[in-house]
Design an enzyme around this catalytic site. Structure first.
Site, PDB file in Angstrom:
ATOM      1  N   SER A 110       0.828  -1.208   0.000  1.00  0.00           N
ATOM      2  CA  SER A 110       0.000   0.000   0.000  1.00  0.00           C
ATOM      3  C   SER A 110       0.862   1.257   0.000  1.00  0.00           C
ATOM      4  O   SER A 110       2.008   1.254   0.441  1.00  0.00           O
ATOM      5  CB  SER A 110      -0.907   0.025   1.229  1.00  0.00           C
ATOM      6  OG  SER A 110      -1.572  -1.191   1.383  1.00  0.00           O
TER       7      SER A 110
HETATM    8  N1  SAH Z   1      -0.554  -4.972   4.074  1.00  0.00           N
HETATM    9  C1  SAH Z   1       0.197  -5.208   2.860  1.00  0.00           C
HETATM   10  C2  SAH Z   1      -0.550  -4.892   1.587  1.00  0.00           C
HETATM   11  C3  SAH Z   1      -1.737  -5.715   1.429  1.00  0.00           C
HETATM   12  S1  SAH Z   1      -2.287  -6.101  -0.174  1.00  0.00           S
HETATM   13  C4  SAH Z   1       1.515  -4.484   2.871  1.00  0.00           C
HETATM   14  O1  SAH Z   1       1.787  -3.720   3.795  1.00  0.00           O
HETATM   15  O2  SAH Z   1       2.298  -4.711   1.964  1.00  0.00           O
HETATM   16  C5  SAH Z   1      -3.539  -7.233   0.356  1.00  0.00           C
HETATM   17  C6  SAH Z   1      -3.046  -8.603   0.701  1.00  0.00           C
HETATM   18  O3  SAH Z   1      -4.157  -9.340   1.198  1.00  0.00           O
HETATM   19  C7  SAH Z   1      -2.521  -9.376  -0.486  1.00  0.00           C
HETATM   20  O4  SAH Z   1      -1.214  -9.806  -0.246  1.00  0.00           O
HETATM   21  C8  SAH Z   1      -3.487 -10.563  -0.604  1.00  0.00           C
HETATM   22  O5  SAH Z   1      -2.863 -11.754  -1.022  1.00  0.00           O
HETATM   23  C9  SAH Z   1      -4.002 -10.681   0.806  1.00  0.00           C
HETATM   24  N2  SAH Z   1      -5.275 -11.377   0.956  1.00  0.00           N
HETATM   25  C10 SAH Z   1      -6.365 -11.362   0.131  1.00  0.00           C
HETATM   26  N3  SAH Z   1      -7.344 -12.140   0.638  1.00  0.00           N
HETATM   27  C11 SAH Z   1      -6.877 -12.653   1.809  1.00  0.00           C
HETATM   28  C12 SAH Z   1      -7.410 -13.538   2.796  1.00  0.00           C
HETATM   29  N4  SAH Z   1      -8.629 -14.072   2.688  1.00  0.00           N
HETATM   30  N5  SAH Z   1      -6.635 -13.844   3.857  1.00  0.00           N
HETATM   31  C13 SAH Z   1      -5.391 -13.354   4.005  1.00  0.00           C
HETATM   32  N6  SAH Z   1      -4.831 -12.513   3.084  1.00  0.00           N
HETATM   33  C14 SAH Z   1      -5.553 -12.165   2.021  1.00  0.00           C
END
Ligand code: SAH
Length: 259
Positions: A110
């Site tokens: 993000s």
């Molecule tokens: N917090 C992260 C950015 C998040 S992007 C950072 O600081 O870099 C969102 C993430 O959520 C992605 O990596 C995606 O794979 C994950 N995601 C999506 N659905 C999910 C679920 N059901 N459980 C856990 N992670 C999930």
């Protein structure tokens, strides 16, 4: 003919001159190292470290404080975390820019402002245990780990979970526990949590996660479909949800585990 005998002595002087300068430089060099000063390799590392520190500082002042982030704990956490360690090597030069960046597997790290804003909205106390859904690169977890007591983080994509965990080890962020799994299920063994942050967008607030939130606890979650989402700040009061804030945002969707 007269000049010929002078040629060797001229060469002799030039050569001894060079040799003296060369020896003097070598001696100075080893004297520096011998006196416990940094070797050339170390000096390069120190220089690079100073470079990223300047960039992180500029990011905090120009992108975060200037846009209204006030919590000094968060600002100082984001100044101290090497964000370039959390992005793929070819994008390291862009690590401190105010935008999300691809981290592979169709996911993104993000934008720094969004990380700061979500952390400020969550407002964890120093003694809090926080659950994060969507570890991604691990950067948001790293920020949380500097302002809360312990962070549990779940990531659906195994390779992303693995590389985030190795970053936490490398940087010595020992108060983060990460695992690969489905965030919709939460992490029962460590529940209830003082605060929960979801960094992928579910279509609606996941019930099981509300269950795993402490009474009076806070959750920050972007809710909605692919096109439109609102970042909701909710509080759990007498087992009910009270929505405190709505902010328009855009996140990657929170997906369900493939069976
Ligand atoms: N917090 C992260 C950015 C998040 S992007 C950072 O600081 O870099 C969102 C993430 O959520 C992605 O990596 C995606 O794979 C994950 N995601 C999506 N659905 C999910 C679920 N059901 N459980 C856990 N992670 C999930």
């Amino acid at each position: 003919m007269k000049n010929i005998p002078q040629l060797p002595s001229f060469l002799f002087f030039v050569l001894t001159g060079f040799l003296t300068i060369f020896i003097a430089v070598r001696q100075q060099h080893s004297a520096n190292e011998g006196a416990g000063r940094t070797s050339r390799k170390d000096r390069v590392t120190v220089l690079q470290q100073e470079d990223w520190k300047i960039m992180a500082d500029t990011m905090v002042e120009n992108q975060l404080r200037a846009k209204g982030i006030k919590d000094e704990r968060i600002l100082s956490a984001m100044r101290s975390i090497p964000r370039h360690v959390f992005v793929p090597a070819p994008l390291r030069a862009n690590a401190y820019e105010d935008r999300p960046l691809p981290i592979g597997h169709e996911q993104t790290i993000s934008q720094p402002y969004m990380v700061a804003l979500m952390t400020e909205l969550l407002h964890p106390e120093a003694g809090d245990t926080v659950l994060e859904i969507g570890t991604g690169s691990g950067y948001q977890a790293a920020v949380l780990s500097r302002v809360a007591a312990h962070v549990f983080s779940i990531e659906l994509v195994q390779p992303l979970a693995d590389s985030a965990a190795s970053r936490f080890r490398q940087l010595g962020y020992h108060n983060i526990t990460a695992k690969s799994g489905d965030g919709y299920k939460g992490w029962k063994e460590h529940a209830p949590f003082d605060a929960i942050i979801i960094t992928a967008a579910p279509p609606k607030i996941p019930k099981e996660l509300v269950r795993q939130l402490k009474e009076g606890g806070k959750m920050v979650v972007p809710v909605g479909g692919r096109e439109e989402q609102v970042l909701q700040v909710i509080r759990k009061r007498k087992n009910k949800i009270v929505v405190e804030k709505n902010i328009k945002v855009r996140f990657v969707p929170m997906r369900h585990e493939k069976r």
